[in-house]
Structure formats: structure tokens, C-alpha cells
Write an enzyme that holds these catalytic residues in place. Structure first.
Site, PDB file in Angstrom:
ATOM      1  N   SER A  64       0.792  -1.239   0.000  1.00 48.50           N
ATOM      2  CA  SER A  64       0.000   0.000   0.000  1.00 48.50           C
ATOM      3  C   SER A  64       0.822   1.286   0.000  1.00 48.50           C
ATOM      4  CB  SER A  64      -0.942   0.021   1.200  1.00 48.50           C
ATOM      5  OG  SER A  64      -2.069  -0.728   0.903  1.00 48.50           O
ATOM      6  N   LYS A  67       0.337   3.395  -2.914  1.00 47.06           N
ATOM      7  CA  LYS A  67      -0.851   4.254  -3.016  1.00 47.06           C
ATOM      8  C   LYS A  67      -0.460   5.741  -2.983  1.00 47.06           C
ATOM      9  CE  LYS A  67      -4.257   0.916  -1.172  1.00 47.06           C
ATOM     10  NZ  LYS A  67      -3.785  -0.391  -0.844  1.00 47.06           N
ATOM     11  N   TYR A 191      -3.965  -2.200 -10.234  1.00 47.54           N
ATOM     12  CA  TYR A 191      -3.802  -2.014  -8.782  1.00 47.54           C
ATOM     13  C   TYR A 191      -2.828  -3.054  -8.201  1.00 47.54           C
ATOM     14  CZ  TYR A 191      -5.017  -2.415  -3.844  1.00 47.54           C
ATOM     15  OH  TYR A 191      -4.946  -2.518  -2.482  1.00 47.54           O
ATOM     16  N   TYR A 241      -4.548   3.276   8.030  1.00 46.21           N
ATOM     17  CA  TYR A 241      -5.862   2.656   8.236  1.00 46.21           C
ATOM     18  C   TYR A 241      -6.437   3.079   9.590  1.00 46.21           C
ATOM     19  CZ  TYR A 241      -3.370  -0.051   4.764  1.00 46.21           C
ATOM     20  OH  TYR A 241      -2.606  -0.412   3.714  1.00 46.21           O
ATOM     21  N   VAL A 259       1.148  -3.778   3.744  1.00 54.57           N
ATOM     22  CA  VAL A 259       1.114  -5.079   4.428  1.00 54.57           C
ATOM     23  C   VAL A 259       2.374  -5.915   4.185  1.00 54.57           C
ATOM     24  CG1 VAL A 259      -1.399  -5.265   4.617  1.00 54.57           C
ATOM     25  CG2 VAL A 259      -0.245  -6.192   2.599  1.00 54.57           C
TER      26      VAL A 259
HETATM   27  N1  GLU Z   1      -2.244  -5.461  -2.053  1.00 54.08           N
HETATM   28  C1  GLU Z   1      -2.809  -5.359  -0.739  1.00 54.08           C
HETATM   29  C2  GLU Z   1      -4.299  -5.597  -0.808  1.00 54.08           C
HETATM   30  O1  GLU Z   1      -4.900  -5.136  -1.720  1.00 54.08           O
HETATM   31  C3  GLU Z   1      -2.489  -4.016  -0.176  1.00 54.08           C
HETATM   32  C4  GLU Z   1      -2.908  -3.865   1.240  1.00 54.08           C
HETATM   33  C5  GLU Z   1      -1.970  -3.060   2.092  1.00 54.08           C
HETATM   34  O2  GLU Z   1      -0.773  -2.988   1.869  1.00 54.08           O
HETATM   35  O3  GLU Z   1      -2.478  -2.481   3.041  1.00 54.08           O
HETATM   36  O4  GLU Z   1      -4.866  -6.246  -0.003  1.00 54.08           O
END
Ligand code: GLU
Length: 310
Positions: A64, A67, A191, A241, A259
Site C-alpha cells: 500500500s 498508493k 492495482y 488505516y 502489508v
Molecule cells: N495489495 C494489498 C491488498 O490489496 C495491499 C494492502 C496493504 O498494503 O495495506 O490487499
């Protein structure tokens, strides 16, 4: 003068002995295979000095953290029009949560939760084919880091494609509200490839320099000063988050976690910081990554709430 090299080395050493290392993400199979004892820390200072410790040169799945770069590209493509389709509020829910989408009519809370990042990808695909968008992302992070060795881990992208049922649900649900224009599989394919970027702490900290430097790197403008400030604001309020408030409280710097166990944190005007330890806390953020950043912030005094910040 602060002995940064000493602080970085001491923190890495302390982390080696930490017992509470969190749990390595297992819902993406290749991530489950990463040894929990990995730890890397990289600081890139505004004057160009670099301080590294532990596994700072070992690439890991940024997940993430991508992002942040995707948001930067989407703002470059459509500017503030983006905000008609994604909000700027902390979600207070898990990274892959679907619950708010129902009451909020398919508009994700922010670009740093999965639903928001999927919309960001859809925006990029308004002008590009998936292959082009993925190429653009790879070129962008390579340019930011000044390192052409950065790659996308195809095994991770494939594994996400095979197991990404939640993300598929989010995308389909948003499409039902009219907030996804592209075909679900094309948007998700893009994505997943963004998430599968593999970067080391050093590469990530170098890539974050534009956010430390008011939008420019080595005299080359990446985004306006105002935009850099706003991306940092979103990282501060939404980068972890439902742990975002706690991160702001404990560390006091904008940050974005993934993650894969990485965190990119920015001390504006001072340092771009990347840390990696694969074990996650209950909210999906690196357990030791947060602890290491907390100690770094305490020992250096870096905080955006520090009155003497430049
Ligand atoms: N590729 C992970 C997902 O879509 C990213 C989640 C993350 O890093 O928080 O679940």
C-alpha cells in the site's frame, strides 16, 4: 549535533532483540514466505546524506505504500477533480473494509484504503491502458529514487490476482454505484501490479524525497509545494488505516504503511525515512516499523508538531 548514524544503528540493534514482532501477512502467499526477522531502516536527509541499517538494501513488497505514488500520478492527471470520486477523511476501518461504501454511495473515504486506491487506478486508466499505467508507475518510482533497478514482482502480482476476492468485491461494489468506469479486472490488474512493486528501504526513502522537499528533487519539480503539503496531510490523517490516529500520536510524522511491512515516513524539510519489518500489528501495520519510527522521532525530536521544525 545529533548523531544520526549512531541513532539509526542503535535502533536497528534494539529491533533485533524485540520479541513482539507482529504477524507476517499470509493472505498473499508470497508475502507469507518472508522471514519475520528482517529489519531495515533508511534515512535520506535533505542535504543528501544517507544513513542505513540492517536489511536496508533488500527489496520487499511495498504494497500500500504504492498508493502514495499512485495518488501523486492521479493528481497530476486530473488535479482536484479526483476528489469528486474519493474522499479525504480517515476511515477508522480496516484497509480492505467494505462497510462504509454502502452508506457513502460507493465513494471511498480516502485514497489510502484499498477502495480509494482502486478508484485512483481507475482514474489513471481513464487516459492509459493498464500496461501503460503500470509502465508509468515503474518509470515514476525509478525516476524518484534515481534507480532503474526497481522492478515489479510478478509472482506477487499474480498471487494477488488469484486471491484478491475482497478487492474484487470492493471494485464491483463501487462499479454498482457508478464510481468505477473501467472493467473490474483491468482496474484490479493495474492495482495489483502497483502493490507488487519491490523496493528496498534505501530506494523507498530516496523515492520519498519529493515529499520531504516541498515537491522538488535536485531542482527538478515533481509536484507543487502545495500538493506535496497536501499529500503529507493525507498520509498523516489516513496513512495507517484504523491506526492512523495512533501513528500520529506516537510518531507525529506523515507516513504510509503497507502489508509487506514497510512504512515510508516524512519529516518535512529534514528527512525521508523508510523502515521495513514484515510482522504486522492487528491493523496491518508493521509492528517493529512503528516502534522504530517512534524511537527515531523521540531521539531526534522530529515531529510536525515540533515548534522548531524548519
Ligand atoms: N495489495 C494489498 C491488498 O490489496 C495491499 C494492502 C496493504 O498494503 O495495506 O490487499
Amino acid at each position: 549535533m545529533t548523531d544520526l548514524a549512531g541513532i539509526v544503528a542503535a535502533i536497528a540493534d534494539e529491533m533485533r532483540w524485540e520479541g513482539q514482532r507482529g504477524v507476517v501477512a499470509s493472505y498473499i502467499p508470497p508475502l507469507a514466505a518472508v522471514p519475520a526477522d528482517k529489519f531495515g531502516l533508511a534515512l535520506v536527509m535533505a542535504d543528501g546524506a544517507v544513513h542505513l541499517a540492517g536489511d536496508a538494501d533488500e527489496p520487499f513488497s511495498v504494497q500500500s505504500i504504492s498508493k502514495v505514488f499512485a495518488l501523486t500520478l492521479a493528481l497530476g492527471a486530473v488535479g482536484d477533480q479526483l476528489w469528486a470520486r474519493v474522499g479525504r477523511e480517515p476511515s477508522g476501518t480496516a484497509f480492505n473494509s467494505i462497510v462504509q461504501l454502502e452508506t457513502e454511495h460507493g465513494i471511498p473515504r480516502n485514497p489510502f484504503i484499498n477502495a480509494g486506491a482502486i478508484v485512483v487506478c481507475d482514474v489513471l486508466l481513464g487516459r492509459l491502458r493498464p500496461r501503460e499505467a503500470i509502465g508509468q508507475m515503474l518509470r515514476f518510482v525509478r525516476e524518484l529514487a534515481g534507480d532503474d533497478a526497481i522492478v515489479i514482482d510478478d509472482d506477487v502480482a499474480r498471487a494477488e490476482q488469484e486471491t484478491g476476492f475482497r478487492n474484487r468485491a470492493l471494485a464491483n461494489y463501487m462499479r454498482s454505484f457508478g464510481n468505477l468506469n473501467g472493467e473490474v479486472e483491468r482496474v484490479l490488474g493495474t492495482y495489483f501490479h502497483f502493490c507488487a512493486l519491490a523496493m528496498s528501504c534505501r530506494q523507498l526513502a530516496l523515492a520519498g524525497r519529493y515529499l520531504m522537499n516541498g515537491g522538488a528533487v535536485d531542482g527538478h519539480r515533481i509536484v507543487t509545494e502545495n500538493r506535496a503539503r497536501r499529500i503529507n496531510a493525507l498520509m498523516m490523517s489516513c496513512g495507517h488505516y484504523d491506526n492512523s490516529g495512533d501513528f500520529a500520536y506516537r510518531i507525529g510524522l506523515p507516513g504510509k504503511s503497507g502489508v509487506g511491512g514497510g512504512i515510508l515516513a516524512i519529516a518535512p524539510g529534514i528527512a525521508s525515512i523508510a523502515v521495513w519489518s514484515p510482522g504486522l500489528n492487528a491493523a496491518g501495520n508493521s509492528q517493529l516499523g512503528q516502534l522504530a519510527l517512534e524511537r527515531l522521532a523521540q531521539r531526534t525530536g522530529w515531529s510536525v508538531f515540533e515548534p522548531r521544525m524548519p
